[in-house]
Design an enzyme around this catalytic site. Structure first.
Site, PDB file in Angstrom:
ATOM      1  N   SER A 165      -5.821   3.410   4.776  1.00  0.00           N
ATOM      2  CA  SER A 165      -5.263   2.739   3.590  1.00  0.00           C
ATOM      3  C   SER A 165      -6.354   2.035   2.782  1.00  0.00           C
ATOM      4  O   SER A 165      -6.173   0.914   2.292  1.00  0.00           O
ATOM      5  CB  SER A 165      -4.184   1.721   4.007  1.00  0.00           C
TER       6      SER A 165
ATOM      7  N   SER B 104       0.796  -1.235   0.000  1.00  0.00           N
ATOM      8  CA  SER B 104       0.000   0.000   0.000  1.00  0.00           C
ATOM      9  C   SER B 104       0.826   1.281   0.000  1.00  0.00           C
ATOM     10  O   SER B 104       0.258   2.375  -0.092  1.00  0.00           O
ATOM     11  CB  SER B 104      -0.959   0.016   1.195  1.00  0.00           C
TER      12      SER B 104
ATOM     13  N   LYS C 125       0.092   3.752  -2.679  1.00  0.00           N
ATOM     14  CA  LYS C 125      -0.894   4.827  -2.572  1.00  0.00           C
ATOM     15  C   LYS C 125      -0.256   6.205  -2.436  1.00  0.00           C
ATOM     16  O   LYS C 125      -0.919   7.222  -2.650  1.00  0.00           O
ATOM     17  CB  LYS C 125      -1.844   4.567  -1.397  1.00  0.00           C
TER      18      LYS C 125
END
Length: 383
Positions: free
Chosen positions: A116, A56, A59
């Site tokens: 997230s 993640s 991101k």
């Protein structure tokens, strides 16, 4: 206008990069890095160019593009986004968006930065680019523009996918760009919050990055975990005006990623300090721009000019040189009109873009004639 060079000598403390010499700060990580954000100097490194699944932490690139889109006027924080079936079907971390549901850009950003949320980042990406495929193309183009040689994205969220990879160095460079957008730090520093608070669909957000609660000065940035990636973390903290960014990839558990990140940050803050030579408001020089409404304009850096000191290092003779381009009016505040070259022993160690400190308009014929008469009367022009 002719190009201008101005050299100013200054005596400063200037460190030699450590590059992790004689220290082992991230023993369990597959790769790790620590940088200071304004200078970009590497204070610690371990396998920084190795390609790994970033989970993640992906991101961060998505958020960077989203923030740029907002600041360019593409959308507002108050805008409502209608959630697509594709966004609502995202697995992994999520805020449980439903197809057809409307949520503000502000709340979706909270979902991404704090929890997230894969569904939230997908909804935002679709709003920016129309489709996630188009957004992924934007991510890869941005990576090229930033000179990231060990990064390729296949999705917007970071779930494991063949050919989706990055490196500790590249993640740090993305983070370095992202922290320029203060609003992201406003979100990523929140430890807990709620979405849909006054409804039956209320969602409690708890930050996946525990350091924002337990480490002094920590205010971001992005955790990550997948089976392929292991436990990852890009963290940032600021103390005494100095911001550090750390990345660890491939940790075995969240406790190790937190402890080794804290160890790196402790080392950085204990060993280094930052000196600000010039701020974004500092006038470096003044110059004349022909055919402008102002006879003389002030030149300022577009970012703070700083030097990183390793504590106890002797002073060295350092200078900076201002190199201005040919400037044509009109010129807007923020437009790059040249470069400030920070040098040591005639070697350029940093380049800082410069601009004017106000919008400069083109003068009309009457204004130029009045100026000519004034200069003629004052003796600045000889006939």
């Amino acid at each position: 206008m002719k190009k201008v060079f101005i050299i100013i000598s200054i005596f400063l403390l200037l460190p030699k990069p450590v590059f992790g010499a004689n220290v082992n700060l991230a023993e369990n990580a597959k790769s790790a890095i620590m940088i200071e954000t304004t200078t970009g100097e590497i204070l610690y490194e371990k396998n920084i160019d190795e390609k790994h699944a970033p989970a993640s932490m992906t991101k961060m690139m998505s958020l960077l593009l989203i923030m740029e889109y907002i600041e360019e006027g593409g959308m507002k924080l108050t805008d409502k986004i209608t959630v697509s079936e594709n966004a609502s079907s995202m697995g992994g971390s999520q805020i449980f968006l439903k197809t057809g549901e409307e949520m503000s850009v502000n709340d979706l950003l909270k979902g991404v930065a704090i929890a997230s949320a894969n569904d939230a980042v997908t909804a935002l990406a679709e709003r920016v680019a129309g489709t996630t495929d188009a957004f992924v193309n934007m991510m890869n183009e941005k990576a090229k523009k930033l000179g990231l040689n060990n990064t390729y994205f296949k999705n917007v969220h970071g779930l494991d996918e063949s050919g989706h990879y990055s490196s500790a160095f590249d993640m740090a460079m993305i983070a370095k760009e992202l922290v320029k957008h203060q609003k992201i730090l406003d979100y990523s520093s929140i430890y807990e919050d709620y979405l849909r608070e006054d409804s039956l669909e209320k969602v409690w957000l708890v930050n996946t990055n525990k350091l924002v609660r337990f480490y002094e000065g920590a205010d971001g940035l992005k955790t990550g975990y997948t089976k392929e990636a292991g436990y990852c973390l890009t963290a940032t903290a600021k103390r005494n005006g100095m911001r550090l960014i750390t990345v660890v990839m491939g940790e075995s558990d969240s406790a190790k990623r937190n402890s080794e990140t804290s160890k790196m940050l402790d080392y950085g803050f204990d060993q280094y300090e930052l000196e600000t030579l010039l701020t974004k408001n500092s006038v470096i020089s003044k110059t004349k721009i022909s055919k402008s409404t102002k006879e003389e304009v002030s030149i300022v850096p577009l970012e703070d000019v700083t030097l990183l000191h390793k504590k106890g290092v002797k002073k060295k003779n350092t200078s900076y040189k201002l190199k201005l381009n040919d400037i044509n009016v009109p010129v807007k505040k923020g437009d790059k009109i040249g470069t400030l070259l920070l040098t040591e022993d005639n070697n350029v160690i940093r380049k800082i873009p410069v601009s004017v400190n106000e919008n400069i308009k083109k003068a009309n014929i009457f204004e130029l004639y009045i100026r000519y008469l004034k200069n003629l009367i004052s003796g600045d022009i000889k006939l």
